[in-house]
Scaffold this motif. Structure first.
Motif, PDB file in Angstrom:
ATOM      1  N   ASP A  87      -3.324   6.573  -3.225  1.00  0.00           N
ATOM      2  CA  ASP A  87      -4.568   5.872  -2.916  1.00  0.00           C
ATOM      3  C   ASP A  87      -4.489   4.458  -3.489  1.00  0.00           C
ATOM      4  O   ASP A  87      -4.757   4.241  -4.668  1.00  0.00           O
ATOM      5  N   ARG A  88      -4.121   3.511  -2.641  1.00  0.00           N
ATOM      6  CA  ARG A  88      -3.973   2.127  -3.105  1.00  0.00           C
ATOM      7  C   ARG A  88      -5.302   1.503  -3.504  1.00  0.00           C
ATOM      8  O   ARG A  88      -5.326   0.475  -4.174  1.00  0.00           O
ATOM      9  N   TRP A  89      -6.427   2.101  -3.097  1.00  0.00           N
ATOM     10  CA  TRP A  89      -7.741   1.589  -3.482  1.00  0.00           C
ATOM     11  C   TRP A  89      -8.121   2.034  -4.894  1.00  0.00           C
ATOM     12  O   TRP A  89      -9.038   1.471  -5.491  1.00  0.00           O
ATOM     13  N   ASN A  90      -7.454   3.026  -5.429  1.00  0.00           N
ATOM     14  CA  ASN A  90      -7.754   3.505  -6.778  1.00  0.00           C
ATOM     15  C   ASN A  90      -7.208   2.490  -7.780  1.00  0.00           C
ATOM     16  O   ASN A  90      -5.988   2.304  -7.874  1.00  0.00           O
ATOM     17  N   PRO A  91      -8.082   1.808  -8.530  1.00  0.00           N
ATOM     18  CA  PRO A  91      -7.624   0.734  -9.407  1.00  0.00           C
ATOM     19  C   PRO A  91      -6.552   1.160 -10.416  1.00  0.00           C
ATOM     20  O   PRO A  91      -5.554   0.457 -10.591  1.00  0.00           O
ATOM     21  N   LYS A  92      -6.739   2.303 -11.056  1.00  0.00           N
ATOM     22  CA  LYS A  92      -5.766   2.725 -12.068  1.00  0.00           C
ATOM     23  C   LYS A  92      -4.425   3.063 -11.433  1.00  0.00           C
ATOM     24  O   LYS A  92      -3.373   2.669 -11.934  1.00  0.00           O
ATOM     25  N   ALA A  93      -4.450   3.777 -10.312  1.00  0.00           N
ATOM     26  CA  ALA A  93      -3.209   4.123  -9.613  1.00  0.00           C
ATOM     27  C   ALA A  93      -2.512   2.863  -9.117  1.00  0.00           C
ATOM     28  O   ALA A  93      -1.284   2.734  -9.220  1.00  0.00           O
ATOM     29  N   ASN A  94      -3.283   1.925  -8.579  1.00  0.00           N
ATOM     30  CA  ASN A  94      -2.736   0.674  -8.081  1.00  0.00           C
ATOM     31  C   ASN A  94      -2.089  -0.119  -9.216  1.00  0.00           C
ATOM     32  O   ASN A  94      -0.969  -0.610  -9.089  1.00  0.00           O
ATOM     33  N   LEU A  95      -2.786  -0.221 -10.342  1.00  0.00           N
ATOM     34  CA  LEU A  95      -2.240  -0.929 -11.503  1.00  0.00           C
ATOM     35  C   LEU A  95      -0.964  -0.267 -12.013  1.00  0.00           C
ATOM     36  O   LEU A  95       0.022  -0.955 -12.316  1.00  0.00           O
ATOM     37  N   ASN A  96      -0.990   1.050 -12.105  1.00  0.00           N
ATOM     38  CA  ASN A  96       0.202   1.758 -12.584  1.00  0.00           C
ATOM     39  C   ASN A  96       1.389   1.560 -11.651  1.00  0.00           C
ATOM     40  O   ASN A  96       2.500   1.298 -12.107  1.00  0.00           O
ATOM     41  N   GLY A  97       1.158   1.650 -10.354  1.00  0.00           N
ATOM     42  CA  GLY A  97       2.240   1.437  -9.394  1.00  0.00           C
ATOM     43  C   GLY A  97       2.781   0.022  -9.465  1.00  0.00           C
ATOM     44  O   GLY A  97       3.997  -0.194  -9.494  1.00  0.00           O
ATOM     45  N   GLY A  98       1.882  -0.959  -9.517  1.00  0.00           N
ATOM     46  CA  GLY A  98       2.307  -2.351  -9.599  1.00  0.00           C
ATOM     47  C   GLY A  98       3.030  -2.656 -10.900  1.00  0.00           C
ATOM     48  O   GLY A  98       4.030  -3.381 -10.911  1.00  0.00           O
ATOM     49  N   ALA A  99       2.552  -2.087 -12.000  1.00  0.00           N
ATOM     50  CA  ALA A  99       3.189  -2.314 -13.299  1.00  0.00           C
ATOM     51  C   ALA A  99       4.581  -1.688 -13.333  1.00  0.00           C
ATOM     52  O   ALA A  99       5.535  -2.301 -13.840  1.00  0.00           O
ATOM     53  N   ARG A 100       4.717  -0.496 -12.779  1.00  0.00           N
ATOM     54  CA  ARG A 100       6.036   0.153 -12.743  1.00  0.00           C
ATOM     55  C   ARG A 100       6.999  -0.636 -11.864  1.00  0.00           C
ATOM     56  O   ARG A 100       8.186  -0.781 -12.195  1.00  0.00           O
ATOM     57  N   TYR A 101       6.500  -1.160 -10.750  1.00  0.00           N
ATOM     58  CA  TYR A 101       7.330  -1.976  -9.867  1.00  0.00           C
ATOM     59  C   TYR A 101       7.781  -3.250 -10.607  1.00  0.00           C
ATOM     60  O   TYR A 101       8.964  -3.602 -10.593  1.00  0.00           O
ATOM     61  N   LEU A 102       6.845  -3.915 -11.279  1.00  0.00           N
ATOM     62  CA  LEU A 102       7.194  -5.119 -12.030  1.00  0.00           C
ATOM     63  C   LEU A 102       8.233  -4.799 -13.105  1.00  0.00           C
ATOM     64  O   LEU A 102       9.196  -5.546 -13.285  1.00  0.00           O
TER      65      LEU A 102
END
Length: 131
Positions: free
Chosen positions: A54-69
């Motif tokens: 769920d890309r709209w979920n702020p925590k999930a989105n942040l975690n995914g983006g942080a792991r990618y970075l």
């Protein structure tokens, strides 16, 4: 939430804040013309790669983006400029241009903008530039 996600991924909170500011201006409902969504503007393939259903979920989105970075920083030997360029244009674009920031105006401006936000955040947090 951003600070916690940054720390749990061993990233500087000031850096994650800089990326979120550049990507979405802190709007969890932000959507780009190319289909990137959420605070860290995850594309569908990146979200899938990092298990974000769920890309709209702020925590999930942040975690995914942080792991990618974090992966990009590792991939480019902690070269922040290259990791940011890859976050914006994709790691293959950075590799295609010989591990240099690609000659795309949007990507070059993005790297400059995020680094400026990061520097400002570090100054506000009283973190010396050498750290």
């Amino acid at each position: 939430m951003i600070d916690n996600v940054a720390r749990s991924n061993r990233l500087r909170p000031e850096l994650l804040h800089a990326i979120v500011r550049a990507e979405s201006s802190y709007d969890p409902r932000a959507r780009s013309r190319t289909g990137a969504m959420g605070l860290m503007q995850l594309m569908p393939a990146t979200a899938k790669r990092y298990g974000v259903s769920d890309r709209w979920n702020p925590k999930a989105n942040l975690n995914g983006g942080a792991r990618y970075l974090k992966d990009l920083l590792s991939m480019f030997q902690n070269d922040l400029k290259l990791a940011l360029a890859a976050y914006n244009a994709g790691e293959n674009a950075v590799k295609k241009y010989g591990n240099k920031v690609p000659p795309f105006p949007e990507t070059q401006q993005y790297v400059t903008r995020v680094l400026a936000f990061y520097q400002k955040n570090r100054k506000s947090a009283n973190i010396p530039a050498s750290r």
